[in-house]
Design a protein around this motif. Structure first.
Motif, PDB file in Angstrom:
ATOM      1  N   GLN A  10     -40.956 -10.073  36.342  1.00  0.00           N
ATOM      2  CA  GLN A  10     -40.703 -11.578  36.097  1.00  0.00           C
ATOM      3  C   GLN A  10     -41.047 -12.466  37.130  1.00  0.00           C
ATOM      4  OE1 GLN A  10     -36.967 -11.937  33.737  1.00  0.00           O
ATOM      5  NE2 GLN A  10     -36.726 -13.964  34.695  1.00  0.00           N
ATOM      6  N   PRO A  11     -41.770 -13.565  37.123  1.00  0.00           N
ATOM      7  CA  PRO A  11     -41.654 -14.249  38.270  1.00  0.00           C
ATOM      8  C   PRO A  11     -40.143 -14.861  38.827  1.00  0.00           C
ATOM      9  CG  PRO A  11     -43.387 -14.586  36.465  1.00  0.00           C
ATOM     10  CD  PRO A  11     -42.479 -13.792  36.155  1.00  0.00           C
ATOM     11  N   GLY A  12     -39.873 -15.100  39.897  1.00  0.00           N
ATOM     12  CA  GLY A  12     -38.908 -15.556  40.364  1.00  0.00           C
ATOM     13  C   GLY A  12     -37.719 -14.431  40.236  1.00  0.00           C
ATOM     14  N   GLY A  13     -37.818 -13.428  39.585  1.00  0.00           N
ATOM     15  CA  GLY A  13     -36.663 -12.452  39.265  1.00  0.00           C
ATOM     16  C   GLY A  13     -36.325 -11.674  40.664  1.00  0.00           C
ATOM     17  N   ILE A  14     -35.549 -10.687  40.362  1.00  0.00           N
ATOM     18  CA  ILE A  14     -34.909 -10.069  41.534  1.00  0.00           C
ATOM     19  C   ILE A  14     -36.021  -8.940  41.955  1.00  0.00           C
ATOM     20  CG2 ILE A  14     -33.403  -7.900  42.436  1.00  0.00           C
ATOM     21  CD1 ILE A  14     -31.300  -9.373  40.487  1.00  0.00           C
ATOM     22  N   ALA A  15     -36.678  -8.355  41.062  1.00  0.00           N
ATOM     23  CA  ALA A  15     -37.604  -7.440  41.422  1.00  0.00           C
ATOM     24  C   ALA A  15     -38.738  -8.013  42.132  1.00  0.00           C
ATOM     25  CB  ALA A  15     -38.467  -6.620  40.164  1.00  0.00           C
ATOM     26  N   ILE A  20     -41.258  -5.495  44.222  1.00  0.00           N
ATOM     27  CA  ILE A  20     -41.754  -4.527  43.247  1.00  0.00           C
ATOM     28  C   ILE A  20     -42.850  -5.113  42.535  1.00  0.00           C
ATOM     29  CG2 ILE A  20     -40.884  -3.302  40.977  1.00  0.00           C
ATOM     30  CD1 ILE A  20     -37.963  -3.276  42.154  1.00  0.00           C
ATOM     31  N   GLU A  21     -43.953  -4.492  42.169  1.00  0.00           N
ATOM     32  CA  GLU A  21     -45.051  -4.792  41.647  1.00  0.00           C
ATOM     33  C   GLU A  21     -45.591  -4.182  40.122  1.00  0.00           C
ATOM     34  OE1 GLU A  21     -47.722  -6.144  45.213  1.00  0.00           O
ATOM     35  OE2 GLU A  21     -47.232  -3.863  45.408  1.00  0.00           O
ATOM     36  N   PRO A  22     -46.196  -4.460  39.337  1.00  0.00           N
ATOM     37  CA  PRO A  22     -46.742  -3.964  38.290  1.00  0.00           C
ATOM     38  C   PRO A  22     -47.485  -2.809  38.678  1.00  0.00           C
ATOM     39  CG  PRO A  22     -47.151  -6.297  38.179  1.00  0.00           C
ATOM     40  CD  PRO A  22     -46.516  -5.957  39.181  1.00  0.00           C
ATOM     41  N   ASN A  23     -47.362  -1.661  38.001  1.00  0.00           N
ATOM     42  CA  ASN A  23     -47.790  -0.289  38.033  1.00  0.00           C
ATOM     43  C   ASN A  23     -46.878   0.686  39.032  1.00  0.00           C
ATOM     44  OD1 ASN A  23     -49.760  -0.397  36.192  1.00  0.00           O
ATOM     45  ND2 ASN A  23     -51.098  -1.712  37.664  1.00  0.00           N
ATOM     46  N   ILE A  63     -34.688   0.413  48.297  1.00  0.00           N
ATOM     47  CA  ILE A  63     -34.305  -1.025  48.069  1.00  0.00           C
ATOM     48  C   ILE A  63     -32.759  -1.058  47.728  1.00  0.00           C
ATOM     49  CG2 ILE A  63     -35.031  -3.132  47.306  1.00  0.00           C
ATOM     50  CD1 ILE A  63     -37.653  -1.880  46.347  1.00  0.00           C
ATOM     51  N   GLU A  64     -32.257  -1.600  48.730  1.00  0.00           N
ATOM     52  CA  GLU A  64     -30.626  -2.117  48.261  1.00  0.00           C
ATOM     53  C   GLU A  64     -30.711  -3.396  47.735  1.00  0.00           C
ATOM     54  OE1 GLU A  64     -28.470  -1.561  51.830  1.00  0.00           O
ATOM     55  OE2 GLU A  64     -28.638   0.728  51.851  1.00  0.00           O
ATOM     56  N   ILE A  65     -29.987  -3.484  46.777  1.00  0.00           N
ATOM     57  CA  ILE A  65     -29.801  -4.919  46.030  1.00  0.00           C
ATOM     58  C   ILE A  65     -28.472  -5.065  45.748  1.00  0.00           C
ATOM     59  CG2 ILE A  65     -30.616  -6.254  43.847  1.00  0.00           C
ATOM     60  CD1 ILE A  65     -32.939  -4.217  43.540  1.00  0.00           C
ATOM     61  N   GLU A  66     -28.080  -6.472  46.010  1.00  0.00           N
ATOM     62  CA  GLU A  66     -27.012  -7.010  45.647  1.00  0.00           C
ATOM     63  C   GLU A  66     -27.132  -8.214  44.367  1.00  0.00           C
ATOM     64  OE1 GLU A  66     -23.117  -9.589  47.520  1.00  0.00           O
ATOM     65  OE2 GLU A  66     -24.571  -8.775  48.815  1.00  0.00           O
ATOM     66  N   LYS A  67     -26.507  -8.123  43.545  1.00  0.00           N
ATOM     67  CA  LYS A  67     -26.885  -8.868  42.189  1.00  0.00           C
ATOM     68  C   LYS A  67     -25.301  -9.190  41.447  1.00  0.00           C
ATOM     69  CE  LYS A  67     -28.111  -5.124  39.027  1.00  0.00           C
ATOM     70  NZ  LYS A  67     -27.097  -5.456  38.162  1.00  0.00           N
ATOM     71  N   GLY A  68     -25.570  -9.884  40.619  1.00  0.00           N
ATOM     72  CA  GLY A  68     -24.548 -10.172  39.548  1.00  0.00           C
ATOM     73  C   GLY A  68     -24.442  -8.953  38.613  1.00  0.00           C
ATOM     74  N   TYR A  69     -22.939  -8.712  38.071  1.00  0.00           N
ATOM     75  CA  TYR A  69     -22.710  -7.563  37.305  1.00  0.00           C
ATOM     76  C   TYR A  69     -23.637  -7.880  36.023  1.00  0.00           C
ATOM     77  CZ  TYR A  69     -20.349  -4.052  34.299  1.00  0.00           C
ATOM     78  OH  TYR A  69     -20.085  -3.141  33.479  1.00  0.00           O
ATOM     79  N   ASP A  70     -24.218  -7.042  35.440  1.00  0.00           N
ATOM     80  CA  ASP A  70     -25.252  -6.923  34.224  1.00  0.00           C
ATOM     81  C   ASP A  70     -26.486  -7.852  34.431  1.00  0.00           C
ATOM     82  OD1 ASP A  70     -24.014  -4.983  32.644  1.00  0.00           O
ATOM     83  OD2 ASP A  70     -23.031  -6.635  31.337  1.00  0.00           O
ATOM     84  N   GLU A  71     -26.628  -8.215  35.637  1.00  0.00           N
ATOM     85  CA  GLU A  71     -27.940  -9.176  35.911  1.00  0.00           C
ATOM     86  C   GLU A  71     -29.082  -7.988  35.793  1.00  0.00           C
ATOM     87  OE1 GLU A  71     -29.803 -12.162  39.071  1.00  0.00           O
ATOM     88  OE2 GLU A  71     -27.861 -11.154  39.693  1.00  0.00           O
ATOM     89  N   GLU A  72     -30.287  -8.508  35.315  1.00  0.00           N
ATOM     90  CA  GLU A  72     -31.515  -7.815  35.054  1.00  0.00           C
ATOM     91  C   GLU A  72     -32.147  -7.954  36.394  1.00  0.00           C
ATOM     92  OE1 GLU A  72     -32.455  -5.541  32.780  1.00  0.00           O
ATOM     93  OE2 GLU A  72     -31.039  -6.050  31.029  1.00  0.00           O
ATOM     94  N   LEU A  73     -33.015  -6.645  36.387  1.00  0.00           N
ATOM     95  CA  LEU A  73     -33.996  -6.885  37.685  1.00  0.00           C
ATOM     96  C   LEU A  73     -35.118  -7.956  37.544  1.00  0.00           C
ATOM     97  CD1 LEU A  73     -34.006  -3.233  38.987  1.00  0.00           C
ATOM     98  CD2 LEU A  73     -32.609  -5.009  39.898  1.00  0.00           C
ATOM     99  N   GLY A  74     -35.445  -7.888  36.211  1.00  0.00           N
ATOM    100  CA  GLY A  74     -36.690  -8.715  35.912  1.00  0.00           C
ATOM    101  C   GLY A  74     -37.897  -7.769  35.705  1.00  0.00           C
ATOM    102  N   ILE A  75     -37.738  -6.576  35.170  1.00  0.00           N
ATOM    103  CA  ILE A  75     -38.970  -5.696  35.004  1.00  0.00           C
ATOM    104  C   ILE A  75     -39.152  -5.260  33.572  1.00  0.00           C
ATOM    105  CG2 ILE A  75     -39.100  -4.952  37.371  1.00  0.00           C
ATOM    106  CD1 ILE A  75     -37.687  -2.589  36.523  1.00  0.00           C
ATOM    107  N   GLU A  76     -40.237  -4.947  33.001  1.00  0.00           N
ATOM    108  CA  GLU A  76     -40.478  -4.733  31.716  1.00  0.00           C
ATOM    109  C   GLU A  76     -41.220  -3.007  32.096  1.00  0.00           C
ATOM    110  OE1 GLU A  76     -42.539  -6.926  28.874  1.00  0.00           O
ATOM    111  OE2 GLU A  76     -41.368  -8.792  29.696  1.00  0.00           O
ATOM    112  N   PHE A  77     -41.261  -2.305  31.252  1.00  0.00           N
ATOM    113  CA  PHE A  77     -41.818  -1.047  31.401  1.00  0.00           C
ATOM    114  C   PHE A  77     -43.037  -0.675  30.428  1.00  0.00           C
ATOM    115  CE2 PHE A  77     -37.704  -0.294  32.955  1.00  0.00           C
ATOM    116  CZ  PHE A  77     -37.799   0.100  34.198  1.00  0.00           C
ATOM    117  N   LYS A  78     -44.013   0.151  31.013  1.00  0.00           N
ATOM    118  CA  LYS A  78     -45.197   0.312  29.941  1.00  0.00           C
ATOM    119  C   LYS A  78     -44.586   0.916  28.674  1.00  0.00           C
ATOM    120  CE  LYS A  78     -48.905  -0.245  33.018  1.00  0.00           C
ATOM    121  NZ  LYS A  78     -50.172   0.197  33.682  1.00  0.00           N
TER     122      LYS A  78
END
Length: 445
Positions: A10-15, A20-23, A63-78
């Protein structure tokens, strides 16, 4: 396709921010291997997570990530569930897939029995192919609600109906889940002479003992196609046997209404149509949580037409053909007459399609095929627009990444539009948007 492979970021998302990139491939979260979507959803909820990702060049990034509880990374899986769905190990005597003709799309013959699809898509599962470890994982992660295909709580009868020697364990598993406060919705496919009548009453009473964790029970009649060959001999409901089932259930429904203020068990609309009886009132269906089983569809359709009729523009003019099956025909016809009475410039033709493909014993709109629709409307005077209910369209895991709107026999909406040389408009099966559709596709006088 590799397991855990990322399709989109997702553009602008945590990932995207952490590179993180597609594939890329997700390996672990906080040191835990990500087996499937259940692991992912529950491991990713923490505010501080460490993820391992395999890049396309083979490098492993931590990768270490600090985020909101339940906040999504912004990725979709194949693959939606990160894994292939688990197939059913049963050989149910009433299985609809075993009654399909040969030569249809390969994925239509796949029988899923996957608790992950139950949680995320509402699929019903038998719980027969789950290990104690997997049951414990449902409890650990509080995966709820789970939709359970029960059919009977009689262990020996369930083993016979599912043709699986482990099927009789069901009630013990459900008691364990109820003790852990896992919510369950239950379904019974009722086969006359096998699990109906007294057996059905006993099943409902057993499930009621697990209330409120068993929230509700839906009972649907067995469906038999013309392709049912070399399978267990089954009867279908008649007007008399459908009435008997309704009256049997009414006794215990009234008891439960007095005790918990809801009927707990509800029969699908097909029973009432077959019996020639009107469906129960609006309050009987509560929040209409069993619509996917055909429970309350007629009532909610009526309610939506009544509620929205005044939104119909009296200045508009247009002509439509609504296509439906035998079961819903009278209801759709009554609604169309109300619309035309409210605005005489709107013309609606309701076309009843007989299911020649599966056989005339199959009467619900959700099992209509494109070929039957095209063949039976050849000589019809069609309106400017054709309206189809969205439950006629094929849904399922295998179509998760497929944007094409397709019917059971692989005929697409685009093919229907070319055949009729008309725009096909898809309407919510509850009728919620029918008046809006008529307004949108009509012309102001």
């Amino acid at each position: 396709m590799e397991k855990n492979q990322i399709l989109k970021v997702q553009p602008g998302g945590i990932a995207e921010e952490v590179g993180i990139e597609p594939n890329d491939k997700l390996l672990s979260i906080n040191g835990n291997i990500v087996k499937d979507i259940i692991d992912y959803k529950f491991l990713i909820t923490d505010e501080f997570v460490t993820i391992e990702v395999e890049k396309q060049n083979g490098e492993i990034w931590e990768i270490e990530i600090e985020k909101g509880y339940d906040e999504e990374l912004g990725i979709e899986f194949k693959d939606f569930i990160l894994d292939k769905p688990r197939s059913c190990h049963n050989k149910c005597m009433f299985c609809f897939i075993d009654q399909l003709p040969s030569g249809m799309r390969k994925t239509l013959y796949f029988k899923d029995d996957d608790s992950r699809l139950s949680f995320f898509q509402g699929n019903f599962v038998t719980l027969t192919n789950m290990s104690d470890e997997e049951i414990d994982r449902i409890i650990k992660y509080k995966i709820s609600p789970i939709n359970v295909s029960v059919h009977t709580t009689n262990p020996k009868l369930r083993e016979k109906m599912l043709n699986n020697r482990f099927a009789g364990r069901l009630y013990d598993i459900m008691k364990k889940m109820a003790a852990a406060q896992i919510e369950m919705n239950c379904q019974v496919v009722s086969c006359p002479g096998i699990n109906n009548g007294k057996e059905l009453i006993k099943t409902v009473e057993d499930l009621y003992k697990l209330y409120p964790w068993v929230k509700s029970v839906a009972v649907v009649p067995v469906g038999i196609t013309k392709f049912r060959e070399n399978l267990y001999p089954l009867d279908i409901y008649s007007k008399d046997t459908a009435r008997e089932e309704i009256f049997n259930m009414k006794i215990i429904q009234e008891k439960y209404v007095n005790e918990i203020n809801n009927p707990f068990v509800r029969l699908s609309d097909e029973f009432y149509v077959m019996a020639g009886l009107d469906v129960p009132k609006n309050q009987f269906y509560g929040e209409y949580s069993q619509l996917e089983d055909g429970v309350g569809m007629i009532r909610i359709f009526r309610e939506n037409i009544e509620k929205n009729l005044e939104k119909l523009s009296k200045k508009s003019k247009g002509s439509f053909t609504i296509i439906t099956g035998k079961s819903a025909y009278k209801e759709i016809l009554d609604a169309s007459l109300k619309v035309m009475e409210y605005n005489g410039n709107i013309k609606i033709n309701v076309k009843k399609i007989i299911n020649h493909f599966f056989g005339e014993t199959i009467t619900v709109a959700g099992l209509l095929t494109g070929k039957d629709i095209m063949q039976q409307t050849k000589e019809e005077e069609l309106g400017e627009y054709i309206i189809l209910s969205d439950n006629i369209l094929r849904k399922g895991y295998e179509l998760e990444q497929n944007s094409d709107k397709v019917l059971l026999d692989d005929v697409t909406i685009a093919e229907l539009e070319r055949n009729f040389n008309r725009k096909i408009v898809v309407c919510d099966y509850t009728g919620e948007d029918l008046i809006d559709i008529i307004n949108s596709y009509s012309e102001e006088e």
